[in-house]
Design a protein around this motif. Structure first.
Motif, PDB file in Angstrom:
ATOM      1  N   GLY A 196     -26.697  33.359  31.586  1.00 33.84           N
ATOM      2  CA  GLY A 196     -27.156  33.125  31.060  1.00 33.84           C
ATOM      3  C   GLY A 196     -27.254  34.721  29.669  1.00 33.84           C
ATOM      4  N   LYS A 197     -26.271  35.545  30.614  1.00 32.13           N
ATOM      5  CA  LYS A 197     -25.888  36.789  30.246  1.00 32.13           C
ATOM      6  C   LYS A 197     -25.213  36.852  28.785  1.00 32.13           C
ATOM      7  CE  LYS A 197     -23.902  38.120  32.970  1.00 32.13           C
ATOM      8  NZ  LYS A 197     -23.596  37.042  34.329  1.00 32.13           N
ATOM      9  N   SER A 198     -23.802  36.422  28.659  1.00 26.41           N
ATOM     10  CA  SER A 198     -23.080  35.930  27.474  1.00 26.41           C
ATOM     11  C   SER A 198     -23.881  35.116  26.576  1.00 26.41           C
ATOM     12  CB  SER A 198     -21.768  35.213  28.080  1.00 26.41           C
ATOM     13  OG  SER A 198     -20.870  36.232  28.677  1.00 26.41           O
ATOM     14  N   SER A 199     -24.334  34.185  26.964  1.00 25.27           N
ATOM     15  CA  SER A 199     -25.555  33.376  26.047  1.00 25.27           C
ATOM     16  C   SER A 199     -26.445  34.304  25.461  1.00 25.27           C
ATOM     17  CB  SER A 199     -26.029  32.195  26.271  1.00 25.27           C
ATOM     18  OG  SER A 199     -25.032  31.746  27.790  1.00 25.27           O
ATOM     19  N   LEU A 200     -26.766  35.113  26.372  1.00 26.32           N
ATOM     20  CA  LEU A 200     -27.852  35.630  25.282  1.00 26.32           C
ATOM     21  C   LEU A 200     -27.943  36.490  24.183  1.00 26.32           C
ATOM     22  CD1 LEU A 200     -30.694  37.519  25.416  1.00 26.32           C
ATOM     23  CD2 LEU A 200     -30.236  39.273  26.883  1.00 26.32           C
ATOM     24  N   LEU A 201     -26.552  37.372  23.971  1.00 31.44           N
ATOM     25  CA  LEU A 201     -25.085  38.156  23.107  1.00 31.44           C
ATOM     26  C   LEU A 201     -25.390  36.895  21.809  1.00 31.44           C
ATOM     27  CD1 LEU A 201     -22.616  40.004  24.578  1.00 31.44           C
ATOM     28  CD2 LEU A 201     -24.714  40.582  24.979  1.00 31.44           C
ATOM     29  N   MET A 202     -24.838  35.773  22.491  1.00 29.86           N
ATOM     30  CA  MET A 202     -24.605  34.423  20.969  1.00 29.86           C
ATOM     31  C   MET A 202     -25.546  34.505  21.022  1.00 29.86           C
ATOM     32  SD  MET A 202     -21.272  34.123  21.503  1.00 29.86           S
ATOM     33  CE  MET A 202     -21.187  35.396  21.817  1.00 29.86           C
ATOM     34  N   SER A 203     -26.900  34.588  21.280  1.00 31.53           N
ATOM     35  CA  SER A 203     -27.883  33.945  20.759  1.00 31.53           C
ATOM     36  C   SER A 203     -28.285  35.223  19.561  1.00 31.53           C
ATOM     37  CB  SER A 203     -28.771  33.760  21.599  1.00 31.53           C
ATOM     38  OG  SER A 203     -28.758  32.592  22.648  1.00 31.53           O
ATOM     39  N   ILE A 204     -28.341  36.685  20.152  1.00 28.46           N
ATOM     40  CA  ILE A 204     -28.453  38.161  19.149  1.00 28.46           C
ATOM     41  C   ILE A 204     -27.301  37.850  17.982  1.00 28.46           C
ATOM     42  CG2 ILE A 204     -28.165  40.255  18.354  1.00 28.46           C
ATOM     43  CD1 ILE A 204     -28.325  40.725  21.686  1.00 28.46           C
ATOM     44  N   LEU A 205     -26.014  36.936  18.039  1.00 31.60           N
ATOM     45  CA  LEU A 205     -25.273  36.688  16.808  1.00 31.60           C
ATOM     46  C   LEU A 205     -25.419  35.461  16.715  1.00 31.60           C
ATOM     47  CD1 LEU A 205     -22.254  37.869  18.853  1.00 31.60           C
ATOM     48  CD2 LEU A 205     -23.255  39.445  16.960  1.00 31.60           C
ATOM     49  N   GLU A 206     -26.871  34.437  16.535  1.00 24.02           N
ATOM     50  CA  GLU A 206     -27.023  33.532  15.979  1.00 24.02           C
ATOM     51  C   GLU A 206     -25.773  32.584  15.949  1.00 24.02           C
ATOM     52  OE1 GLU A 206     -29.553  34.353  12.299  1.00 24.02           O
ATOM     53  OE2 GLU A 206     -28.203  35.688  12.038  1.00 24.02           O
ATOM     54  N   GLU A 207     -25.265  32.487  17.039  1.00 23.66           N
ATOM     55  CA  GLU A 207     -24.134  31.166  17.673  1.00 23.66           C
ATOM     56  C   GLU A 207     -24.918  29.872  18.232  1.00 23.66           C
ATOM     57  OE1 GLU A 207     -21.587  31.346  16.040  1.00 23.66           O
ATOM     58  OE2 GLU A 207     -20.513  33.232  15.468  1.00 23.66           O
ATOM     59  N   THR A 208     -25.759  30.365  18.942  1.00 23.73           N
ATOM     60  CA  THR A 208     -26.068  29.112  19.472  1.00 23.73           C
ATOM     61  C   THR A 208     -27.890  28.480  18.434  1.00 23.73           C
ATOM     62  OG1 THR A 208     -28.110  30.601  20.559  1.00 23.73           O
ATOM     63  CG2 THR A 208     -26.003  30.059  21.848  1.00 23.73           C
ATOM     64  N   LYS A 209     -28.132  27.921  18.781  1.00 21.10           N
ATOM     65  CA  LYS A 209     -29.529  27.453  17.556  1.00 21.10           C
ATOM     66  C   LYS A 209     -31.180  27.715  17.781  1.00 21.10           C
ATOM     67  CE  LYS A 209     -26.773  25.083  14.134  1.00 21.10           C
ATOM     68  NZ  LYS A 209     -27.096  23.962  14.343  1.00 21.10           N
ATOM     69  N   LEU A 210     -32.024  28.216  17.554  1.00 20.16           N
ATOM     70  CA  LEU A 210     -33.298  28.957  18.069  1.00 20.16           C
ATOM     71  C   LEU A 210     -33.714  26.990  17.861  1.00 20.16           C
ATOM     72  CD1 LEU A 210     -35.228  30.363  18.911  1.00 20.16           C
ATOM     73  CD2 LEU A 210     -35.712  30.467  16.893  1.00 20.16           C
ATOM     74  N   VAL A 211     -34.457  26.554  18.588  1.00 17.15           N
ATOM     75  CA  VAL A 211     -35.659  25.070  18.659  1.00 17.15           C
ATOM     76  C   VAL A 211     -36.203  25.419  19.145  1.00 17.15           C
ATOM     77  CG1 VAL A 211     -33.336  23.810  19.010  1.00 17.15           C
ATOM     78  CG2 VAL A 211     -34.639  24.954  20.795  1.00 17.15           C
ATOM     79  N   GLU A 212     -37.052  26.835  19.147  1.00 14.81           N
ATOM     80  CA  GLU A 212     -38.766  27.247  19.898  1.00 14.81           C
ATOM     81  C   GLU A 212     -38.204  28.523  19.810  1.00 14.81           C
ATOM     82  OE1 GLU A 212     -42.632  26.460  22.673  1.00 14.81           O
ATOM     83  OE2 GLU A 212     -40.543  25.320  22.989  1.00 14.81           O
ATOM     84  N   GLY A 213     -39.645  29.438  18.951  1.00 17.31           N
ATOM     85  CA  GLY A 213     -39.861  30.466  19.461  1.00 17.31           C
ATOM     86  C   GLY A 213     -39.569  31.608  18.205  1.00 17.31           C
TER      87      GLY A 213
END
Length: 1516
Positions: free
Chosen positions: A690-707
């Motif tokens: 999930g290392k790259s996915s963490l960067l994608m989440s910082i960039l808001e490229e993933t969808k936040l479903v909780e938190g």
């Protein structure tokens, strides 16, 4: 008389009523009024509402009806001028408000016109109707100076309104008003008024370009011309002349009207799209009409004028036939007939120009808008949507679908005009044939119903065809982008077979699509003759039974009826052809609409953030699983926690998915994290943790479903695993949208170790980079991306495994320059994802991830003390290096092909004969089949010519045999229909079964077999364009134009035969006609080819940028560079639009030239007919006149078809160029023959020997390898290492014979056999290669692992277990059938594991590993080493490595330096010598001989206890 057949309406077909406006038509009962020497008024019901202007010119009876018409005309002029005057009050000023010479002259003659008109009112008879008429004339004259003044200052071009009003008024004053009084003073006044108006027409048409206020950019020259001047093409002729003498370049075509350019058009459509409901069914159509209503409707008026002039031909032809047949008509009526011909055909030419110009303008305008909107939408897509669409499909939207949609607009304009023509022709037919007109009307309705029914299937057929095209292009895109490793792995034959199979599916879909169009086209082309047959039959039957009181079928009546019915030919053809195309256009509109309706990434509130602003997103999950998100912008809110205000990024209990659904598998779960400003954060973890996915989440490229997420960073920079390079210079790629600061730029270049690389480039940092940086090595691309991140001076820098293909020395320099005490990123908030641990002590914070969650987070010491298990390698963190080892080596020496040189070469090729292209196409179709096809076309054309001439036999048939003659006519029509159906279906059969598959196969085979050096220097975008745009031309445009050309040239021969029989004197004009046509063709075609070539070439960078943006979308958004890339796209669109605009202008020039040519011929025919009045048979002359005048239509279609065929031959030539690319070297008499014949496996041992081997990449370059010699026994493992540029990749490339043999000295032997004597195919099939950058193509997991389909599923699953991918694949819904869409389908480490599984499945004796574990963590790396040690026992392994730990237990180590052997020995022996290069390199990664371990270092034995690894960092 049927007009020229136009078998298929095509994208290049010129709009307007070519099918009918160029035909001389016989209709009407009006004749000459001998006493008045004027045209008698036709019956009101037969007068077209669009022929008022012509009626005013030709009719002069001073009665009430004429008075009303003339008064209405003046009232219309007054209204038009008054409206323009009022509108201009709000319009911008284009000319300074001062009295210039042009305005002075306009004012003088306007006042003269007004004064003289007032005088005419005084001098005219005091009749009430005359006074009212002249009163309206005075009102129009009064408003004219005001309108002229207003238009002069407020219009960019000469006013069309004042010019047209002056022209209409000139015609009225010249004749009808002149007859109102016989007073000499009144006549002199009308003469003076007419002269003044004529001068005003000239003045109002004069360009004001020299008087315009300065504008930036300056308006295009054509934008400042009058509509009366444009049909003579002063704006295009100089360019056409230059094009006939030299090569034209794209910058010469950049001048197009401002409103047609990308930005204005895109903004209007985007604004309209915002105003519509995005989920609506007509979302795109409604938005289009809202944005471009005026442009959409602008062609309507000139098209109505064309209709009016076309129907005016009916009266002219009828009067001409009566003039010849009726000797009671006065001879001086001939002069008026000639004048009528002149007015009608000049009006046709000008109105057709205006109409076609408006249509072309909308095509360019809407293409700009759609292309810009598609690019805008691409920048907004969610990451998941972008991956699902894929680069290939997205490019299809921009290329194929946009063209079809713009063609749909042209189709629509033709369709409504055809319907109007049908209705008017039916009305005229009723006046001449009474109730007999019901017969053709019923027939037409049945025919239209049939063609409409067929058309319903066209949209579905085209949809299936486009879907098949998408499938082929997707696979092609993925294959072409990874062509080098595919060639080295010998996968190209299997993948070529897969692509060929997809092409055959596409070709079958194309065949069905063409068959449905052909069915409709057959019926529509036969419709006119069949309608004439039905009409004559019904007329004859009704007259025989005394129904309707019909007159006998004499010569005049037969030709009149046939000519009116002939009016139906064009509309029927258009309806039959355009309805299917309209349905096809709707299918493309729906595809684009679906793309525009795809989900978009949530927009950051407020856009680019200001300092001190924080984005907060919080999602609360209810018990039922539903979620609600809130986003807020907070400044330094006192309610915000102080701790939150002090972090760049804060995550609290966050769970992320790709699609935003709580039920979807999360990519990250329960993540809590804070990034402190100014600190270096290193993220570590195993593959897919999930290392790259963490960067994608910082960039808001993933969808936040909780938190809850809190992002404070104002500007973010990203360097991703796959470096983002767009088609521009190296400097532009680093700067992006930042201003150039030379001192800081030089500092960045030095820090990223790029100075030496830049010095080696042909144009230093101004070298243009190819598609995705194809002319750079992987390490160079990654450092360019890193330099971009540093140069951005961002608040937050995200680096995803960026220390890729760097040796220890280079990596040390870059790391120290960036993160050392004086590093450029020191004090910057940085997140560095890495697989290495030797830099961890330099981190302020370490983040350890596993299975999508953070297991440890804190300082290095804290994390270590907490007992964290680092799944990392112990050497330096290496990542991707290049697409393949060969790629780095080849591209290092490749020089980007200069665009200018390529254009010059293309232009030179165009000057040569295209016969080779035609021969190539015929060869693909089959010579015998082509011969049969041409013979059938000739027979069908002969039948059509006979059917066209048959009415002349009916005209002279005895009354008692009339039924027999009409029955013969029916038989002839039936034969023509049979020929049409057979020709078109045979055409579809040949194209789909033979031509389309073979031509694609030839091109594919050429590219797949091309040398690696050719592939390295040709960008993927260029190659892909040949397989998409050029194949599209080969599939439709070229064969259709060839078919139309064949039909039309045979039809012209028939026309010439009729002319020679009926009027032998006209034969003398034919040689002059032929000479003029040849000269014209040479003049026009020389430039039109260049327009076509430049248009095709201009699309390549546009499509390349589009595809690059799709693949690098996350990087573009990270830098908030959407506006910058929109500007880049707009630049490429404008270049492309300039070429398209001028190509359409060239086609318009061809069309209008032929209309002027037709006008000259028509007037000549009229003069000759009047002169030969008493010497020619009316029937034969009627046939000759109608055929001769319709010759303009035949010539127009012929030259259009020929021009399009020649332009299309450029694409065929380009395809042939690829099909005949030089092949990689093969051998003739070799030892291989014995090996193959005896079916003996080779190699059996895997012994590898380099003997004094040297090579270079080009003759003018120094040696890349020099006298390399070493020997490796079969089953041994050799590790090759050395710093960047030492020759490692060149060694591998040489082993696979990726270098032309004339550039090679020495030998490479496998099992004692010189590889130069082995075929390349067999050589590469005998080895396996796993490259550093994993390559997977668009296909299922099974297809990617078992390319040749020779292994069972159980074997595949067993291999997946060996490489630790069993669980990941078995968790997928489709298991082995899971489709790998793009590089985001799996993590990079997982993709590499799949590639290793593929290599193991091949079971070859020699396997080459090119940094195959560089993207993996230490644990996975260990597993791979275990696979190598256990599963590759007895195999010869050649491994290129920067990680010494991966090769330290190998049998041999080869250290290269500047292309020579620096060291070759056992790794233990080399490590025992502290001065050896290998020992020094190993020491930088903490690897030592037991006797040389630094004092106090923690150690761990590696295998046999003789090699020690420094373990002062972590327990591994």
């Amino acid at each position: 008389m049927s007009a020229a057949p136009h078998i298929f309406a095509q994208p290049w077909a010129t709009p307007s009523g070519d099918h009918y406006h160029q035909q001389i038509l016989n209709a009407g009962e009006g004749g000459w009024d001998a006493s008045a020497h004027l045209y008698a008024s036709p019956p009101p019901s037969s007068s077209s509402p669009f022929t008022s202007t012509m009626t005013l010119i030709l009719e002069a009876s001073p009665d009430i009806q004429q008075s009303y018409l003339l008064s209405a005309a003046f009232l219309a002029v007054f209204a038009a001028l008054a409206r323009r005057t009022l509108v201009n009050r709000r319009a911008p000023r284009y000319v300074e408000k001062k009295l210039d010479y042009l305005m002075f002259l306009k004012a003088v003659f306007s006042l003269v016109y007004l004064g003289v008109t007032a005088t005419m009112l005084v001098l005219a008879p005091k009749d009430a109707e005359v006074q009212v008429l002249l009163g309206f004339a005075v009102a129009a004259a009064f408003i004219f100076p005001l309108a002229s003044l207003s238009e002069h200052y407020h219009s960019l071009a000469p006013s069309a309104t004042t010019s047209l009003c002056a022209l209409i008024s000139t015609a009225i004053y010249a004749y009808p008003l002149r007859l109102l009084s016989t007073s000499p003073a009144y006549i002199h006044a009308t003469t003076l008024a007419t002269s003044s108006l004529l001068l005003l027409v000239i003045l109002e048409s004069k360009s004001k370009r020299t008087l315009l206020v300065p504008m930036d950019p300056a308006p295009a020259y054509e934008s400042t011309l009058s509509f009366l001047i444009k049909p003579f093409f002063p704006h295009l002729l100089p360019l056409l002349y230059r094009g006939s003498t030299r090569r034209i370049t794209l910058p010469e075509l950049k001048e197009i009207p401002t409103h047609l350019q990308a930005d204005p058009a895109t903004e209007k459509l985007l604004e309209a799209l915002k105003g519509e409901e995005r989920a609506g069914n007509r979302y795109l159509l409604k938005s289009t009409f809202r944005a471009f209503r005026a442009d959409f409707l602008s062609p309507v008026f000139p098209r109505l004028v064309v209709l009016g002039a076309s129907f005016a031909q009916v009266t002219l032809v009828e009067q001409m036939i009566k003039y010849v047949s009726d000797k009671n008509v006065p001879a001086d009526q001939g002069a008026w007939l000639v004048g009528g011909y002149f007015v009608v055909y000049v009006s046709l030419a000008i109105a057709n120009y205006v109409f076609t110009e408006k249509v072309n303008a909308f095509i360019v305008l809407y293409r700009s808008a759609l292309t810009g909107s598609l690019y805008h939408k691409t920048l907004l897509l969610t990451s998941m949507a972008a991956r699902e669409v894929g680069q290939g499909a997205a490019t299809t939207y921009m290329s194929v679908d946009v063209d079809k949609v713009t063609l749909g607009f042209q189709t629509f304009q033709e369709l409504w005009a055809a319907v109007c023509t049908l209705l008017l022709a039916c009305i005229m037919l009723y006046l001449k044939a009474g109730l007999a007109m019901l017969a053709p009307l019923i027939f037409i309705v049945i025919l239209l119903g049939t063609t409409s029914g067929i058309s319903r299937f066209v949209g579905a057929a085209q949809k299936r065809w486009l879907e098949a095209t998408d499938g082929r292009v997707r696979v092609l895109t993925s294959v072409l982008s990874q062509l080098l490793p595919i060639k080295l792995g010998a996968y190209s034959p299997a993948l070529a077979a897969k692509i060929t199979e997809l092409r055959e599916v596409e070709a079958r879909a194309l065949g069905r699509f063409i068959s449905t169009i052909a069915a409709a086209a057959s019926l529509s082309n036969i419709g006119a003759n069949a309608s004439a047959l039905v009409t004559l039959a019904a007329y004859a039957v009704m007259r025989a039974y005394g129904v309707g009181g019909l007159e006998p079928l004499d010569v005049s009546r037969v030709f009149t009826l046939v000519t009116i019915v002939d009016l139906l030919n064009g509309p029927l053809n258009i309806i039959g052809q355009t309805l299917p195309q309209l349905f096809a256009s709707f299918a493309s509109i729906e595809r684009i609409q679906k793309f525009l309706q795809l989900p978009e990434k949530a927009e950051t509130p407020g856009g680019p953030l200001e300092p001190g602003i924080r984005v907060e997103t919080e999602v609360l999950v209810d018990i039922d699983g539903s979620s609600a998100a809130t986003s807020t912008l907070n400044g330094n809110d006192s309610n915000s926690a102080t701790k939150e205000a002090d972090v760049e990024v804060s995550m609290q209990g966050c769970t992320f998915t790709w699609d935003g659904k709580a039920a979807a598998p999360p990519v990250l779960r329960d993540v809590t994290l804070e990034l402190v400003p100014g600190e270096l954060h290193m993220v570590v973890g195993s593959v897919a943790s999930g290392k790259s996915s963490l960067l994608m989440s910082i960039l808001e490229e993933t969808k936040l479903v909780e938190g809850k997420v809190n992002i404070r960073a104002r500007k973010i920079a990203l360097a991703s695993q796959t470096a983002f390079i767009y088609p521009a210079t190296l400097r532009a790629n680093i700067l992006l949208d930042s201003p150039f600061d030379e001192a800081f730029y030089d500092q960045v270049i030095h820090a990223c170790g790029l100075r030496q690389d830049i010095e080696a480039l042909p144009r230093r940092d101004m070298t243009k980079l190819g598609d995705k940086g194809s002319n750079l090595s992987g390490g160079q691309r990654q450092r360019v991306a890193l330099a971009r991140a540093v140069y951005a001076r961002a608040d937050l820098i995200l680096l995803d495994d960026v220390f890729s293909a760097l040796d220890g020395e280079t990596e040390g320099h870059v790391f120290e320059s960036l993160f050392g005490a004086e590093g450029m990123l020191k004090g910057k908030t940085t997140v560095l994802v890495t697989h290495g641990i030797h830099h961890l002590p330099n981190a302020d914070k370490v983040i350890v991830m596993d299975a999508g969650t953070i297991t440890h987070w804190g300082t290095f010491e804290a994390v270590r003390d907490a007992g964290a298990h680092f799944a990392l390698n112990t050497g330096n963190g290496e990542a991707e290096k290049a697409v393949v080892a060969a790629k780095e080596a080849v591209t290092a020496a490749a020089v980007v092909e200069d665009d200018e040189e390529e254009e010059e070469l293309n232009w030179a090729n165009e000057q040569t004969s295209r016969m080779a292209a035609y021969a190539f196409y015929i060869q693909c179709s089959g010579v015998v089949r082509t011969g049969i096809f041409l013979a059938v076309i000739a027979a069908g054309s002969a039948a059509g010519i006979f059917v066209s001439a048959y009415p002349s036999l009916i005209a002279i048939a005895p009354s008692h045999q009339l039924g027999l003659y009409i029955a013969g006519y029916g038989g002839a029509v039936l034969v023509q229909l049979i020929f049409f159906v057979f020709v078109l279906q045979f055409f579809a059969y040949i194209l789909a079964r033979f031509t389309a598959p073979r031509i694609h196969h030839a091109e594919l085979e050429g590219v797949m077999g091309a040398p690696i050096s050719w592939i390295a220097k040709n960008p993927v975008g260029k190659i892909l364009n040949r397989f998409s745009q050029d194949i599209q031309v080969a599939d439709r445009e070229f064969p259709f134009s060839f078919l139309n050309f064949a039909f039309n040239i045979l039809g012209i021969f028939g026309t010439f035969a009729f002319i020679a029989i009926a009027t032998p004197l006209l034969v003398f004009a034919l040689p002059f006609l032929a000479v003029i046509a040849i000269i014209f063709l040479r003049f026009y075609l020389a430039t039109s080819k260049q327009f076509r070539r430049l248009e095709s070439a201009s699309k390549t960078p546009l499509y390349t940028l589009f595809g690059t943006t799709v693949s690098g979308l996350i990087t573009v958004r990270a830098y908030r560079s959407e506006t910058f890339f929109k500007a880049q796209n707009a630049t490429f669109v404008n270049e492309s639009q300039g070429a398209l605009h001028h190509r359409l202008g060239g086609q318009l020039f061809l069309k209008i030239f032929l209309l002027w040519f037709q006008a000259i011929i028509a007037c000549g025919v009229a003069i000759l007919t009047v002169a030969l009045r008493g010497n020619t048979s009316a029937a034969l002359l009627g046939l000759a006149v109608t055929r001769l005048v319709s010759l303009g239509t035949w010539l127009s279609h012929l030259l259009n078809a020929y021009a399009m065929m020649e332009n299309g031959s450029v694409a065929i030539d380009r395809i042939e160029e690829f099909a005949k690319l030089p092949k990689e070297e093969e051998v003739n008499d070799t030892e291989l023959e014995v090996v193959v014949q005896n079916d003996v496996p080779w190699p059996t041992e895997g012994r590898l020997t380099f003997s004094d081997f040297s090579m270079k990449y080009r003759e003018d370059l120094p040696l890349a390898l020099s006298k390399i010699s070493f020997d490796l026994r079969g089953g041994q493992k050799i590790g090759i290492c050395g710093r960047t540029g030492s020759g490692k990749s060149s060694t591998v490339l040489s082993l696979f014979r990726g270098i032309d043999q004339h550039l090679v000295l020495g030998q490479i032997l496998i099992d004692g056999v010189d590889i130069a004597t082995i075929s390349i195919k067999h050589l590469r099939e005998s080895m396996s290669i796993v490259t550093q950058d994993p390559f997977l193509w668009h296909g299922s997991i099974r297809e990617n692992l078992d390319v040749t389909n020779v292994h069972t599923d159980s074997e595949i699953w067993d291999t997946l277990k060996l490489v630790e991918m069993y669980d990941a694949v078995s968790a997928l819904d489709d298991k082995l059938d899971h489709l790998i869409v793009d590089e985001e389908s799996f993590s990079k480490g997982q993709r590499q594991l799949l590639c290793l599984a593929r290599a193991l499945l091949r079971e070859k004796k020699i396997i080459v590993l090119d940094e195959s574990t560089s993207s993996m963590d230490h644990i996975t790396d260990g597993k791979i080493r275990h696979v190598v040690d256990t599963q590759m026992q007895g195999l010869t392994v050649v491994a290129i490595a920067h990680r010494i730990s991966t090769i330290v237990n190998y049998d041999k180590i080869l250290v290269l330096d500047r292309g020579t052997v620096a060291e070759f020995d056992d790794p233990k022996a080399l490590l025992a010598n502290p001065e050896s290069r290998f020992a020094r390199l190993a020491a930088t990664q903490g690897i030592y001989h037991p006797d040389l371990v630094p004092k106090g270092a923690a150690v761990k034995e590696m295998g046999d206890g003789t090699v020690i690894v420094a373990e002062d960092l972590v327990d591994v």
